[in-house]
Design an enzyme around this catalytic site. Sequence first.
Site, mmCIF file in Angstrom:
data_model
loop_
_atom_site.group_PDB
_atom_site.id
_atom_site.type_symbol
_atom_site.label_atom_id
_atom_site.label_comp_id
_atom_site.label_asym_id
_atom_site.label_seq_id
_atom_site.Cartn_x
_atom_site.Cartn_y
_atom_site.Cartn_z
ATOM 1 N N CYS A 185 7.656 4.401 47.992
ATOM 2 C CA CYS A 185 6.288 4.234 47.465
ATOM 3 C C CYS A 185 6.166 3.195 46.346
ATOM 4 O O CYS A 185 5.238 2.372 46.350
ATOM 5 C CB CYS A 185 5.747 5.574 46.989
ATOM 6 S SG CYS A 185 6.939 6.552 46.061
ATOM 7 N N HIS A 193 1.002 5.389 41.294
ATOM 8 C CA HIS A 193 2.135 4.855 40.522
ATOM 9 C C HIS A 193 1.672 3.618 39.744
ATOM 10 O O HIS A 193 1.008 2.733 40.300
ATOM 11 C CB HIS A 193 3.272 4.437 41.456
ATOM 12 C CG HIS A 193 4.019 5.573 42.088
ATOM 13 N ND1 HIS A 193 3.812 6.893 41.764
ATOM 14 C CD2 HIS A 193 5.012 5.562 43.019
ATOM 15 C CE1 HIS A 193 4.636 7.649 42.487
ATOM 16 N NE2 HIS A 193 5.366 6.872 43.251
HETATM 17 P P1 NAP Z 1 7.256 17.900 50.943
HETATM 18 O O1 NAP Z 1 5.909 18.073 50.360
HETATM 19 O O2 NAP Z 1 8.381 18.671 50.366
HETATM 20 O O3 NAP Z 1 7.157 18.223 52.541
HETATM 21 C C1 NAP Z 1 8.292 18.329 53.370
HETATM 22 C C2 NAP Z 1 7.876 18.611 54.814
HETATM 23 O O4 NAP Z 1 9.047 18.622 55.639
HETATM 24 C C3 NAP Z 1 7.188 19.960 55.037
HETATM 25 O O5 NAP Z 1 6.278 19.853 56.099
HETATM 26 C C4 NAP Z 1 8.355 20.863 55.467
HETATM 27 O O6 NAP Z 1 7.942 21.955 56.315
HETATM 28 C C5 NAP Z 1 9.178 19.904 56.284
HETATM 29 N N1 NAP Z 1 10.590 20.288 56.310
HETATM 30 C C6 NAP Z 1 11.392 20.548 55.254
HETATM 31 N N2 NAP Z 1 12.639 20.881 55.687
HETATM 32 C C7 NAP Z 1 12.595 20.843 57.032
HETATM 33 C C8 NAP Z 1 13.541 21.126 58.063
HETATM 34 N N3 NAP Z 1 14.796 21.471 57.788
HETATM 35 N N4 NAP Z 1 13.135 21.007 59.341
HETATM 36 C C9 NAP Z 1 11.883 20.619 59.650
HETATM 37 N N5 NAP Z 1 10.927 20.349 58.715
HETATM 38 C C10 NAP Z 1 11.289 20.459 57.436
HETATM 39 O O7 NAP Z 1 7.738 16.375 50.864
HETATM 40 P P2 NAP Z 1 6.834 15.018 50.828
HETATM 41 O O8 NAP Z 1 6.528 14.608 49.442
HETATM 42 O O9 NAP Z 1 5.728 15.166 51.802
HETATM 43 O O10 NAP Z 1 7.902 13.924 51.341
HETATM 44 C C11 NAP Z 1 8.294 13.861 52.695
HETATM 45 C C12 NAP Z 1 9.121 12.625 52.940
HETATM 46 O O11 NAP Z 1 8.360 11.456 52.637
HETATM 47 C C13 NAP Z 1 10.401 12.539 52.087
HETATM 48 O O12 NAP Z 1 11.430 11.924 52.844
HETATM 49 C C14 NAP Z 1 9.964 11.642 50.942
HETATM 50 O O13 NAP Z 1 11.051 10.996 50.323
HETATM 51 C C15 NAP Z 1 9.050 10.658 51.677
HETATM 52 N N6 NAP Z 1 8.083 9.959 50.812
HETATM 53 C C16 NAP Z 1 7.256 10.658 49.975
HETATM 54 C C17 NAP Z 1 6.339 9.956 49.191
HETATM 55 C C18 NAP Z 1 5.405 10.654 48.260
HETATM 56 O O14 NAP Z 1 4.650 9.938 47.544
HETATM 57 N N7 NAP Z 1 5.355 11.988 48.221
HETATM 58 C C19 NAP Z 1 6.276 8.568 49.265
HETATM 59 C C20 NAP Z 1 7.111 7.902 50.148
HETATM 60 C C21 NAP Z 1 8.008 8.605 50.911
HETATM 61 P P3 NAP Z 1 7.698 23.463 55.782
HETATM 62 O O15 NAP Z 1 6.379 23.462 55.064
HETATM 63 O O16 NAP Z 1 7.668 24.270 57.028
HETATM 64 O O17 NAP Z 1 8.840 23.789 54.864
#
Ligand code: NAP
Length: 349
Positions: free
Chosen positions: A148, A241
Site C-alpha cells: 500500500c 497513508h
Molecule cells: P484481515 O482483515 O486480517 O483479513 C484476512 C482475511 O483472510 C479474512 O477474510 C480471513 O478469513 C482470511 N483468512 C485468514 N486466514 C485464512 C486461512 N488460513 N485460510 C483462508 N482464509 C484465511 O487482513 P487484510 O488487512 O484484509 O489483509 C489481507 C491481505 O492484503 C494481506 O496479505 C495484507 O498484507 C494485504 N494488504 C493489506 C492492505 C491493507 O491496507 N489492509 C494493503 C495492501 C495489502 P476469516 O474471517 O474467515 O478468518
Amino acid sequence: MVNVGVLGATGMVGQRFIQLLENHPDFEITALAASSRSAGKRYEDATTWYMNEEMPESVKDIKVVETNPDAMDNDVDIVFSSLPADFALKVEKDFAKDYVVASNASAHRMKKNIPLVIPEVNPQCLDMIDAQQKENDWDGFIVTNPNCSTIALALTLKPIVDNFDVKAVRVSTMQAVSGAGYNGVPSMAIVDNLVPYIGGEEEKMESESLYLLGSFDGNDVINANFKLSASCHRVPVIDGHTEAVFVELNDGFDIADVKGSMQNFKGLPQELNLYSAPENPVIVKEEDDRPQPRMDRNAGNGMAVTVGRLREDKAFDNSFKYVLVGHNTIRGAAGASILNAELINDKIL
Ligand code: NAP
C-alpha cells in the site's frame, strides 16, 4: 459480465473489494471465500462489516466457501486475493491453474514471470504472463499489486523519474491502522501513540519501488538506477497513508517543472478510460496544510494520490521534497487489484 470471486472476503481488504465492486459495469461477484471459521455461513452472518458504506444486498446471501479451487464455482473467471501472505503462497498457485488471480498479498510479488503492476506505472510487465502460463502449464495466471505505501510513492515518483535524473529518494511514512487489518494493531498500542516499526514494510517499499520504476527487457525487470531509503511508522489514523518524500536529482531543476510533471501525468488506464481509473492519478494541492488523510484520502474515489508542500529542499543540492496521501485500502489494496483486473480484461481476456 465477468464473474469474480474474492478470497479473504471477510477481512479488511476483502470488504473493500466488495464495496468497490458493487455496481461495477464489467465485474459481478459470484463467489466469496474465507477461512474454515467462515465457510458454510451466509456472508452477512460470517462478517463483521467495517466499511462506512452499507454491505451490498447482492452479497449478503452468498454462501462463503473454503479457500480452495474445488470449492469455487467454475463460472468464476477472476479471483481477487486478500489472503494473509503465508496462506496465499500456496493457494494462489492452486487457483492460477484455472483462474486469473489478482493478488494483494506479498507472497508472489517480484517473482520471475509474475508481474507486479501499477497500471499507470509499469503495464508492460503484463507481458510476462505468457511465460508464466507456459512455465507452469496453467490456464490462469497470477498478477500482483504492490504494498500500500509503495503504490502511493511509486505513482508520484513515476512522472519525476520520466522527466528528471533521480539520484536518491528518501521517504518517511505515517501509515494508517487499517493497513494492518482489523485485528492488526491493538488500540492500547496506538491510541495516544505511534509505533515506529512495521515489520517488513521498509524492505518492501525499497525493493518494490525500484522494480516498478525500472524497465522490462522482455524477460526480466531491470531495477531503477537510484537509491531509495524508507522509514515506516504506524500512526493513529484509520485510513490513508501519509508520506514525506525527499528527492535528490543529479542536475538542477525548476520546481514548477516538477509540479507540472505530476499534474500532467496520465497513464494507460486514463487512455483506456478504465472504470476505476482516476482522471488524474496525482493531484497537486497548493494549500500549506494539505494533504491530510481525513480530507484527501478519498480523492478520485480513493484512487488518486494527493501531493502537497512541494518545495525546494535548500539543505541539499538539486533536491526537493513533498508530502503525499493515498488511500491504503483503495488505491493501496483492493482498488489496485481491481484496476489491474480491468486492464487485463481490456487487453488480455
Ligand atoms: P484481515 O482483515 O486480517 O483479513 C484476512 C482475511 O483472510 C479474512 O477474510 C480471513 O478469513 C482470511 N483468512 C485468514 N486466514 C485464512 C486461512 N488460513 N485460510 C483462508 N482464509 C484465511 O487482513 P487484510 O488487512 O484484509 O489483509 C489481507 C491481505 O492484503 C494481506 O496479505 C495484507 O498484507 C494485504 N494488504 C493489506 C492492505 C491493507 O491496507 N489492509 C494493503 C495492501 C495489502 P476469516 O474471517 O474467515 O478468518
